[in-house]
Design a protein around this motif. Structure first.
Motif, PDB file in Angstrom:
ATOM      1  N   ALA B  52       0.844  -1.206   0.000  1.00  0.00           N
ATOM      2  CA  ALA B  52       0.000   0.000   0.000  1.00  0.00           C
ATOM      3  C   ALA B  52       0.874   1.249   0.000  1.00  0.00           C
ATOM      4  CB  ALA B  52      -0.902   0.014   1.231  1.00  0.00           C
ATOM      5  N   SER B  54       0.190   5.768   0.190  1.00  0.00           N
ATOM      6  CA  SER B  54      -0.822   6.826   0.386  1.00  0.00           C
ATOM      7  C   SER B  54      -2.108   6.255   0.958  1.00  0.00           C
ATOM      8  CB  SER B  54      -1.104   7.523  -0.957  1.00  0.00           C
ATOM      9  OG  SER B  54       0.067   8.078  -1.498  1.00  0.00           O
TER      10      SER B  54
ATOM     11  N   THR E   5       7.521  -3.620  11.626  1.00  0.00           N
ATOM     12  CA  THR E   5       8.780  -2.864  11.590  1.00  0.00           C
ATOM     13  C   THR E   5       8.560  -1.524  10.906  1.00  0.00           C
ATOM     14  OG1 THR E   5       9.953  -4.969  11.406  1.00  0.00           O
ATOM     15  CG2 THR E   5      11.198  -2.983  10.886  1.00  0.00           C
ATOM     16  N   LYS E   7      10.452   1.596   9.377  1.00  0.00           N
ATOM     17  CA  LYS E   7      11.739   2.151   8.928  1.00  0.00           C
ATOM     18  C   LYS E   7      11.516   3.640   8.646  1.00  0.00           C
ATOM     19  CE  LYS E   7      13.710  -2.049   6.806  1.00  0.00           C
ATOM     20  NZ  LYS E   7      14.998  -2.110   7.553  1.00  0.00           N
TER      21      LYS E   7
ATOM     22  N   MET F   1       9.767   7.394   3.008  1.00  0.00           N
ATOM     23  CA  MET F   1       9.743   7.270   4.468  1.00  0.00           C
ATOM     24  C   MET F   1       8.379   7.625   5.003  1.00  0.00           C
ATOM     25  SD  MET F   1      13.143   9.129   5.913  1.00  0.00           S
ATOM     26  CE  MET F   1      14.747   8.451   5.622  1.00  0.00           C
ATOM     27  N   PRO F   2       7.905   6.874   5.971  1.00  0.00           N
ATOM     28  CA  PRO F   2       8.412   5.593   6.439  1.00  0.00           C
ATOM     29  C   PRO F   2       7.949   4.406   5.596  1.00  0.00           C
ATOM     30  CG  PRO F   2       6.524   6.254   7.747  1.00  0.00           C
ATOM     31  CD  PRO F   2       6.775   7.365   6.760  1.00  0.00           C
ATOM     32  N   VAL F   3       8.704   3.317   5.678  1.00  0.00           N
ATOM     33  CA  VAL F   3       8.293   2.023   5.126  1.00  0.00           C
ATOM     34  C   VAL F   3       7.928   1.139   6.313  1.00  0.00           C
ATOM     35  CG1 VAL F   3       9.030  -0.046   3.899  1.00  0.00           C
ATOM     36  CG2 VAL F   3       9.750   2.213   3.069  1.00  0.00           C
ATOM     37  N   ILE F   4       6.651   0.724   6.353  1.00  0.00           N
ATOM     38  CA  ILE F   4       6.140  -0.064   7.489  1.00  0.00           C
ATOM     39  C   ILE F   4       5.871  -1.483   6.997  1.00  0.00           C
ATOM     40  CG2 ILE F   4       4.266  -0.269   9.171  1.00  0.00           C
ATOM     41  CD1 ILE F   4       3.952   2.823   8.892  1.00  0.00           C
ATOM     42  N   THR F  25      -1.560   4.588   8.269  1.00  0.00           N
ATOM     43  CA  THR F  25      -1.071   5.703   7.453  1.00  0.00           C
ATOM     44  C   THR F  25      -1.461   7.044   8.081  1.00  0.00           C
ATOM     45  OG1 THR F  25      -1.242   4.330   5.454  1.00  0.00           O
ATOM     46  CG2 THR F  25      -1.132   6.715   5.131  1.00  0.00           C
ATOM     47  N   ALA F  28       0.686   7.703  11.086  1.00  0.00           N
ATOM     48  CA  ALA F  28       2.058   8.097  10.711  1.00  0.00           C
ATOM     49  C   ALA F  28       2.076   9.584  10.339  1.00  0.00           C
ATOM     50  CB  ALA F  28       2.547   7.249   9.543  1.00  0.00           C
ATOM     51  N   LYS F  35       4.218  13.087   5.239  1.00  0.00           N
ATOM     52  CA  LYS F  35       3.120  13.245   4.274  1.00  0.00           C
ATOM     53  C   LYS F  35       2.533  11.878   3.922  1.00  0.00           C
ATOM     54  CE  LYS F  35       4.888  17.475   2.056  1.00  0.00           C
ATOM     55  NZ  LYS F  35       5.219  18.133   0.782  1.00  0.00           N
ATOM     56  N   GLU F  36       1.232  11.862   3.648  1.00  0.00           N
ATOM     57  CA  GLU F  36       0.553  10.580   3.346  1.00  0.00           C
ATOM     58  C   GLU F  36       1.236   9.847   2.191  1.00  0.00           C
ATOM     59  OE1 GLU F  36      -3.342  10.228   1.167  1.00  0.00           O
ATOM     60  OE2 GLU F  36      -4.079   9.631   3.164  1.00  0.00           O
ATOM     61  N   GLU F  37       1.627  10.587   1.170  1.00  0.00           N
ATOM     62  CA  GLU F  37       2.190   9.935  -0.024  1.00  0.00           C
ATOM     63  C   GLU F  37       3.587   9.348   0.207  1.00  0.00           C
ATOM     64  OE1 GLU F  37       1.236  13.029   0.306  1.00  0.00           O
ATOM     65  OE2 GLU F  37       2.540  14.482  -0.739  1.00  0.00           O
ATOM     66  N   TRP F  38       4.175   9.683   1.367  1.00  0.00           N
ATOM     67  CA  TRP F  38       5.483   9.091   1.674  1.00  0.00           C
ATOM     68  C   TRP F  38       5.357   7.705   2.300  1.00  0.00           C
ATOM     69  CZ3 TRP F  38       7.924  13.752   4.812  1.00  0.00           C
ATOM     70  CH2 TRP F  38       8.075  14.848   3.955  1.00  0.00           C
ATOM     71  N   VAL F  39       4.144   7.365   2.806  1.00  0.00           N
ATOM     72  CA  VAL F  39       4.003   6.171   3.638  1.00  0.00           C
ATOM     73  C   VAL F  39       3.760   4.913   2.784  1.00  0.00           C
ATOM     74  CG1 VAL F  39       2.729   5.084   5.537  1.00  0.00           C
ATOM     75  CG2 VAL F  39       2.987   7.596   5.466  1.00  0.00           C
ATOM     76  N   THR F  40       4.626   3.920   2.953  1.00  0.00           N
ATOM     77  CA  THR F  40       4.478   2.609   2.308  1.00  0.00           C
ATOM     78  C   THR F  40       4.190   1.566   3.389  1.00  0.00           C
ATOM     79  OG1 THR F  40       6.017   3.172   0.516  1.00  0.00           O
ATOM     80  CG2 THR F  40       5.670   0.833   0.956  1.00  0.00           C
ATOM     81  N   VAL F  41       3.160   0.736   3.167  1.00  0.00           N
ATOM     82  CA  VAL F  41       2.870  -0.363   4.099  1.00  0.00           C
ATOM     83  C   VAL F  41       2.942  -1.673   3.310  1.00  0.00           C
ATOM     84  CG1 VAL F  41       1.220  -1.370   5.728  1.00  0.00           C
ATOM     85  CG2 VAL F  41       1.348   1.133   5.468  1.00  0.00           C
TER      86      VAL F  41
END
Lengths: 73, 73, 73, 73, 73, 73
Positions: B52, B54, E5, E7, F1-4, F25, F28, F35-41
């Motif tokens: 996922a 955003s 986790t 990061k 950033m961040p990568v969850i 998200t 975070a 920012k929302e668009e930076w967040v990877t899950v």
């Protein structure tokens, strides 16, 4: 704590993995000074197509399989 | 050393992965001052349902597939 | 996608890492069919005391340092 | 193959880590049918401030330190 | 299970991390149907020098710091 | 950033994962100042045969399934 992740080729049996888990967990308790219930062991299993060393995918280098299979050619 | 892990959507061919591995391994040798036989490259492949950004799973955002597929909508 | 993690000994310069990032990112775009802005590269750096191969910590096997340092003995 | 990553709190000595590496490597050879020189063991060490269980950071739950320290309160 | 986790760049306070851990743990319990005591959250913190996107190290792109700092230039 | 990265047993629905992604998200963005668009899950899903705690594979301890299934025995 600790979380121990084992990345290896797909193919080991449940028995092989269970025996490995028992020894690794006991060693963590004895050598790293933790409680047994704290220890998590996770297996990440890979097709040889998704693992490379010395610049070559293992499926191309050794064919299908895992462990010693194909290595001895 | 080094161990290089590439997390990406499922779908690339063996050829694509092999070409990528060759360049990444050569660059590690040249730029990071290591021997070729030390370099391990691992591919972790994901269904879009398990990735996922955003706040939205990619399977919902782009449909099935990988890379540019569905992105251009 | 993709997220590329490089685990290696501590010690490379910013320049070495930047050069490596540029080539790896370009190759991902060309070979894995992704956009440049999708590519994340992360460096996990280790003391030799926290990395072992063939059953021995690298700090004991090669002393302090990284890359070729101490390897040639 | 295999790459074994051990995530735990910072604080173990080189001797503790070396002893643990020796046993884990031997077990991998015996139980998982691999060669000693294929086995990589990596330690990821954490401050208690960066590890949480049951919704609480361990630095808040147990104070500074690692292993059994502060756990017995 | 689960092990989560996170990061991210180095710099958040203990309070920020604790608040994030509480919400993520509660959501895991509610949405993923697990017990609170099963949930582990781990923070991997990075210098901007060790994180790159779009082919550039963040220390070169945004300078030192984390989060929004330097991003708005 | 961040990568969850969320490591858990295989079996949750797309809806469960999407709901979890949305909350994580948002948190975070609010708590970690990103920012929302930076967040990877990313979800790493496991068979119980590949996850062990207290020295035992969960497939042996709880049988097949995930979450609370088999735990209550």
């Amino acid at each position: 704590m600790p979380v121990i992740t084992v990345k290896l080729a797909k193919g080991r049996t449940v028995e092989q993995k269970q025996q490995f888990v028992e020894v690794v967990t006991n060693e963590a308790v004895k050598k790293l000074n933790v409680k047994e219930e704290w220890v998590t062991v996770i297996f990440d299993e890979y097709e040889r197509e998704n693992w490379a060393s010395s610049g070559e995918l293992h499926s191309l280098k050794f064919g299908e399989g895992f462990g010693m299979k194909g290595i001895e050619k």
